[in-house]
Motif scaffolding. Structure first.
Motif: not given
Length: 157
Positions: A1, A9, A91, A102, A104-106, A145
């Motif tokens: 990232m 982000y 990551t 930021g 976005k990988n579940e 998050q």
């Protein structure tokens, strides 16, 4: 990232300009503390562990160590660190700049350790080995998050 994606982000929070970049490395707790002129404990290090789903990120105080018994009790698995390649793959961040922002990988779950709560503000990395941002613990939890505050560390009290 990488850092540019982390800056993107933080735009949603109006905080992208608060990201600090250094001429020197901040890739370890000690180097980050030196670059920021703070005690090492205030560095919010992000540790990456294997899970059945992918990985668990635990953001903890710079002076804390993961307690294997507490980790297994919390997550139901043995604490096994990811390899640098696995960290980057899951990551998007390379070791030395891993952060919880930021992603976005579940397959990645973020937890924030209570070892950080003793500080008004802390300094997590921002996707590169020479960056950080100063955040309150509540901001860190929100921006990361986090799924929950965990208690999986020792040697910080």
């Amino acid at each position: 990232m990488a850092i540019e994606a982390v800056k993107d982000y933080f735009k949603q929070y109006g905080r992208e300009k608060d990201i600090l970049e250094f001429d020197e490395s901040s890739a370890t707790v000690e180097l980050a503390a030196h670059a920021l002129n703070v005690i090492p404990a205030r560095i919010a290090k992000t540790l990456s562990f294997k899970s059945e789903k992918g990985c668990i990120l635990v953001v903890t105080a710079g002076d804390a160590k993961v307690d294997n018994r507490k980790f297994k009790s919390e997550f139901g698995i043995k604490a096994k660190m990811l390899s640098p390649e696995e960290v980057l793959d899951l990551t998007g961040h390379a070791v030395g700049g891993v952060c919880p922002f930021g992603i976005k990988n579940e397959a990645v779950s973020v937890y924030v350790d209570v070892s950080l709560k003793r500080f008004e503000t802390v300094f997590p990395a921002c996707g590169s080995s020479n960056s950080a941002i100063e955040l309150s613990c509540d901001e860190l939890y929100q921006y990361a998050q986090g799924l929950k505050w965990s208690d999986v560390c020792k040697n910080w009290e």
